[in-house]
Write an enzyme that holds these catalytic residues in place. Structure first.
Site, PDB file in Angstrom:
ATOM      1  N   ARG A 136       0.863  -1.197   0.000  1.00  0.00           N
ATOM      2  CA  ARG A 136       0.000   0.000   0.000  1.00  0.00           C
ATOM      3  C   ARG A 136       0.894   1.240   0.000  1.00  0.00           C
ATOM      4  O   ARG A 136       0.931   1.995   0.966  1.00  0.00           O
ATOM      5  CB  ARG A 136      -0.931  -0.004   1.214  1.00  0.00           C
ATOM      6  CG  ARG A 136      -1.780  -1.240   1.410  1.00  0.00           C
ATOM      7  CD  ARG A 136      -2.669  -1.628   0.286  1.00  0.00           C
ATOM      8  NE  ARG A 136      -3.989  -1.071   0.165  1.00  0.00           N
ATOM      9  CZ  ARG A 136      -5.045  -1.400   0.886  1.00  0.00           C
ATOM     10  NH1 ARG A 136      -4.952  -2.240   1.869  1.00  0.00           N
ATOM     11  NH2 ARG A 136      -6.229  -0.874   0.625  1.00  0.00           N
ATOM     12  N   GLN A 179      -0.713   3.017  -5.789  1.00  0.00           N
ATOM     13  CA  GLN A 179      -2.116   3.363  -5.555  1.00  0.00           C
ATOM     14  C   GLN A 179      -3.013   3.115  -6.766  1.00  0.00           C
ATOM     15  O   GLN A 179      -4.127   2.630  -6.611  1.00  0.00           O
ATOM     16  CB  GLN A 179      -2.222   4.833  -5.138  1.00  0.00           C
ATOM     17  CG  GLN A 179      -2.454   4.956  -3.648  1.00  0.00           C
ATOM     18  CD  GLN A 179      -2.407   6.382  -3.159  1.00  0.00           C
ATOM     19  OE1 GLN A 179      -2.091   7.306  -3.902  1.00  0.00           O
ATOM     20  NE2 GLN A 179      -2.711   6.568  -1.905  1.00  0.00           N
ATOM     21  N   ASP A 201      -4.011  -0.452  -7.028  1.00  0.00           N
ATOM     22  CA  ASP A 201      -4.431  -1.038  -5.755  1.00  0.00           C
ATOM     23  C   ASP A 201      -5.856  -1.601  -5.890  1.00  0.00           C
ATOM     24  O   ASP A 201      -6.846  -0.876  -5.723  1.00  0.00           O
ATOM     25  CB  ASP A 201      -4.345   0.051  -4.674  1.00  0.00           C
ATOM     26  CG  ASP A 201      -4.682  -0.452  -3.293  1.00  0.00           C
ATOM     27  OD1 ASP A 201      -5.269  -1.544  -3.180  1.00  0.00           O
ATOM     28  OD2 ASP A 201      -4.360   0.253  -2.329  1.00  0.00           O
ATOM     29  N   SER A 247      -8.180  -1.316  -2.754  1.00  0.00           N
ATOM     30  CA  SER A 247      -8.816  -0.010  -2.546  1.00  0.00           C
ATOM     31  C   SER A 247      -9.929   0.237  -3.552  1.00  0.00           C
ATOM     32  O   SER A 247     -11.014   0.682  -3.184  1.00  0.00           O
ATOM     33  CB  SER A 247      -7.786   1.118  -2.656  1.00  0.00           C
ATOM     34  OG  SER A 247      -6.906   1.078  -1.575  1.00  0.00           O
ATOM     35  N   TYR A 271      -2.346  -1.391   8.482  1.00  0.00           N
ATOM     36  CA  TYR A 271      -3.494  -2.244   8.813  1.00  0.00           C
ATOM     37  C   TYR A 271      -3.729  -2.291  10.326  1.00  0.00           C
ATOM     38  O   TYR A 271      -2.824  -1.989  11.115  1.00  0.00           O
ATOM     39  CB  TYR A 271      -3.247  -3.667   8.313  1.00  0.00           C
ATOM     40  CG  TYR A 271      -3.255  -3.777   6.814  1.00  0.00           C
ATOM     41  CD1 TYR A 271      -4.448  -3.782   6.115  1.00  0.00           C
ATOM     42  CD2 TYR A 271      -2.072  -3.854   6.100  1.00  0.00           C
ATOM     43  CE1 TYR A 271      -4.464  -3.871   4.725  1.00  0.00           C
ATOM     44  CE2 TYR A 271      -2.066  -3.943   4.713  1.00  0.00           C
ATOM     45  CZ  TYR A 271      -3.273  -3.951   4.035  1.00  0.00           C
ATOM     46  OH  TYR A 271      -3.287  -4.030   2.673  1.00  0.00           O
TER      47      TYR A 271
HETATM   48  P1  NAD Z   1      -8.955  -3.287   6.040  1.00  0.00           P
HETATM   49  O1  NAD Z   1      -9.903  -3.620   4.927  1.00  0.00           O
HETATM   50  O2  NAD Z   1      -7.874  -4.235   6.372  1.00  0.00           O
HETATM   51  O3  NAD Z   1      -9.822  -3.056   7.368  1.00  0.00           O
HETATM   52  C1  NAD Z   1     -10.929  -2.177   7.390  1.00  0.00           C
HETATM   53  C2  NAD Z   1     -10.913  -1.340   8.645  1.00  0.00           C
HETATM   54  O4  NAD Z   1     -11.295  -2.145   9.773  1.00  0.00           O
HETATM   55  C3  NAD Z   1      -9.540  -0.750   9.004  1.00  0.00           C
HETATM   56  O5  NAD Z   1      -9.649   0.668   9.067  1.00  0.00           O
HETATM   57  C4  NAD Z   1      -9.242  -1.352  10.364  1.00  0.00           C
HETATM   58  O6  NAD Z   1      -8.518  -0.483  11.218  1.00  0.00           O
HETATM   59  C5  NAD Z   1     -10.643  -1.608  10.890  1.00  0.00           C
HETATM   60  N1  NAD Z   1     -10.740  -2.507  12.055  1.00  0.00           N
HETATM   61  C6  NAD Z   1     -10.066  -3.635  12.325  1.00  0.00           C
HETATM   62  N2  NAD Z   1     -10.416  -4.122  13.531  1.00  0.00           N
HETATM   63  C7  NAD Z   1     -11.378  -3.308  14.020  1.00  0.00           C
HETATM   64  C8  NAD Z   1     -12.146  -3.287  15.220  1.00  0.00           C
HETATM   65  N3  NAD Z   1     -12.007  -4.190  16.182  1.00  0.00           N
HETATM   66  N4  NAD Z   1     -13.031  -2.284  15.391  1.00  0.00           N
HETATM   67  C9  NAD Z   1     -13.186  -1.321  14.448  1.00  0.00           C
HETATM   68  N5  NAD Z   1     -12.493  -1.279  13.299  1.00  0.00           N
HETATM   69  C10 NAD Z   1     -11.592  -2.262  13.089  1.00  0.00           C
HETATM   70  O7  NAD Z   1      -8.342  -1.854   5.809  1.00  0.00           O
HETATM   71  P2  NAD Z   1      -8.140  -1.063   4.434  1.00  0.00           P
HETATM   72  O8  NAD Z   1      -9.393  -0.394   4.063  1.00  0.00           O
HETATM   73  O9  NAD Z   1      -7.524  -1.981   3.451  1.00  0.00           O
HETATM   74  O10 NAD Z   1      -7.117   0.057   4.883  1.00  0.00           O
HETATM   75  C11 NAD Z   1      -5.955  -0.322   5.598  1.00  0.00           C
HETATM   76  C12 NAD Z   1      -4.980   0.817   5.675  1.00  0.00           C
HETATM   77  O11 NAD Z   1      -4.316   0.993   4.436  1.00  0.00           O
HETATM   78  C13 NAD Z   1      -5.535   2.144   6.053  1.00  0.00           C
HETATM   79  O12 NAD Z   1      -4.622   2.728   6.964  1.00  0.00           O
HETATM   80  C14 NAD Z   1      -5.555   2.895   4.762  1.00  0.00           C
HETATM   81  O13 NAD Z   1      -5.494   4.291   4.949  1.00  0.00           O
HETATM   82  C15 NAD Z   1      -4.307   2.365   4.140  1.00  0.00           C
HETATM   83  N6  NAD Z   1      -4.288   2.492   2.679  1.00  0.00           N
HETATM   84  C16 NAD Z   1      -3.184   3.061   2.095  1.00  0.00           C
HETATM   85  C17 NAD Z   1      -3.121   3.174   0.721  1.00  0.00           C
HETATM   86  C18 NAD Z   1      -1.919   3.775   0.051  1.00  0.00           C
HETATM   87  O14 NAD Z   1      -1.226   4.564   0.629  1.00  0.00           O
HETATM   88  N7  NAD Z   1      -1.663   3.385  -1.168  1.00  0.00           N
HETATM   89  C19 NAD Z   1      -4.154   2.715  -0.063  1.00  0.00           C
HETATM   90  C20 NAD Z   1      -5.251   2.134   0.566  1.00  0.00           C
HETATM   91  C21 NAD Z   1      -5.298   2.020   1.941  1.00  0.00           C
END
Ligand code: NAD
Length: 375
Positions: free
Chosen positions: A116, A121, A124, A127, A224
């Site tokens: 990530r 991006q 991705d 996302s 994550y």
């Molecule tokens: P994910 O699909 O793995 O999880 C979804 C959400 O569930 C996350 O925000 C996580 O913190 C939350 N979660 C887990 N346990 C929980 C609990 N007990 N109670 C409440 N919430 C809970 O996450 P994602 O959508 O794939 O995103 C993961 C990270 O990656 C984020 O920090 C996002 O900003 C980052 N991201 C970065 C990029 C990039 O820079 N290229 C792109 C996409 C996402």
């Protein structure tokens, strides 16, 4: 060089790995694109549109694969692939599948494993698909909910705004918050990562959650959520329980990478909700965040709460999901494309290539599947 796009074979998979738009761009790279007949049908892209874009429409998978060097897919294809093929998709491979690719001489790239990082991006797939899943979850909640999202003031009286609670504020959850706000709902959300709290508030939702020393380091270096202690989850559940009883719509999106989704909505919480309330569990493919979710189904509980636990949420908005997914794959190939040779060039030392490549030259090369990872 020929690139094949196969019709997806997994039950319920409505998406396609190339659209007429991306087929045209692939052809512009110097490729011949062969699309299996009917591949885009379920996502609203008829064969004629691929043909108009310059692609060859092949009658079946074997004909599409004949002479191909690259295959684009959404899910791992069932059709046997000839040795030397570059396979690009979301393969969700286990150790056996990876060993099979190595034995078959397939160069398998699984884009859901891409790091990530900013440079990745635009490829991705997690996302792009999570974003649409979050949107679709709220739209289906609104369609199922027996009142409305906005406050409706009419001469006949007022209908209050719906209270919507989004659990997990990653990519899907943030889009769910934004969509529920646009529909006029009163939106709150929770997450365990400290960074998520500000993101929730910046979208105009209120934050509801439990925070302590443990949650201050709830995020991995990759961004994550970490698996947290049973004690933390119990305290989080206490805070959430009182809130959920007042909600009309709960959208569950919480995931912990590589594990079963955490149970955040217990049977008792479901029993506390009003009849007609809706829980949408888009974590269902990872087991679900709600204890009463039946993956793949919609159920109505004895107290009249509807729980939507369908599989493959991006596949429920297939034209948009395919359009974004196909662009992710196109970007991957164009990023690693040798213009002179008109062929893919995947430098093993590149972060993105190393992140996604499972097998190369008949060997397993991905760190998750090397013997050290299993030890
Ligand atoms: P994910 O699909 O793995 O999880 C979804 C959400 O569930 C996350 O925000 C996580 O913190 C939350 N979660 C887990 N346990 C929980 C609990 N007990 N109670 C409440 N919430 C809970 O996450 P994602 O959508 O794939 O995103 C993961 C990270 O990656 C984020 O920090 C996002 O900003 C980052 N991201 C970065 C990029 C990039 O820079 N290229 C792109 C996409 C996402």
């Amino acid at each position: 060089m020929r690139l094949a796009v196969l019709k997806e074979t997994k039950a319920g998979e409505t998406r396609v790995a190339a659209t007429p738009e991306t087929a045209k761009k692939l052809i512009a790279l110097g490729l011949t694109v062969a699309v299996e007949a009917g591949a885009g049908f379920a996502s609203g892209f008829p064969d004629a549109e691929y043909a108009a874009a310059g692609a060859e429409v092949a009658p079946d998978a074997a004909a599409a694969l004949d002479g191909a060097r690259i295959v684009f897919c959404v899910r791992a294809p069932d059709a046997p692939l000839p040795s030397g093929m570059l396979l690009v998709g979301t393969l969700a491979a286990d150790a056996d599948a990876v060993a099979g690719y190595a034995q078959g001489g397939i160069e398998a790239c699984s884009l859901e494993l891409a790091p990530r990082i900013t440079r990745a991006q635009s490829m991705d797939v997690l996302s792009s698909q999570a974003n649409l899943a979050g949107y679709r979850a709220v739209i289906e909640a609104a369609g199922t909910f027996d009142r409305g999202f906005p406050m409706l003031m009419t001469a006949a009286g007022t209908i209050p705004a719906a209270n919507a609670f989004v659990m997990g504020a990653g990519v899907a959850g943030l889009q769910a918050i934004a969509t529920a706000r646009r529909l006029g709902g009163r939106v709150s959300a929770t997450d365990v990562r400290p960074a998520a709290k500000e993101e929730i508030k910046s979208l105009g939702a209120s934050f509801v959650g439990y925070e302590d020393e443990e949650s201050k380091s709830a995020q991995t270096a990759g961004g994550y959520a970490k698996q947290l202690s049973a004690d933390f989850y119990a305290k989080q559940a206490e805070v959430v329980a009182a809130h959920i009883a007042k909600q009309d719509v709960v959208v569950c999106t919480a995931l912990v990478q590589g594990r079963k989704a955490p149970i955040l909505v217990t049977e008792a919480m479901v029993a506390s909700m009003k009849p007609g309330s809706v829980i949408v569990d888009i974590a269902s493919d990872a087991g679900g965040n709600c204890a009463a979710t039946i993956p793949g189904q919609m159920v109505t509980t004895p107290n009249g709460v509807k729980i939507l636990g369908f599989h493959n949420w991006p596949g429920r908005i297939p034209a948009a999901a395919s359009a974004l997914y196909a662009r992710n794959l196109l970007t991957f190939l164009t990023t690693f494309w040798d213009k002179e040779a008109k062929a893919p060039k995947l430098p093993p030392e590149d972060d993105i290539v190393a992140g996604v490549t499972l097998t190369r030259g008949g060997a397993v090369v991905h760190k998750n599947f090397l013997p050290a990872a299993a030890a």
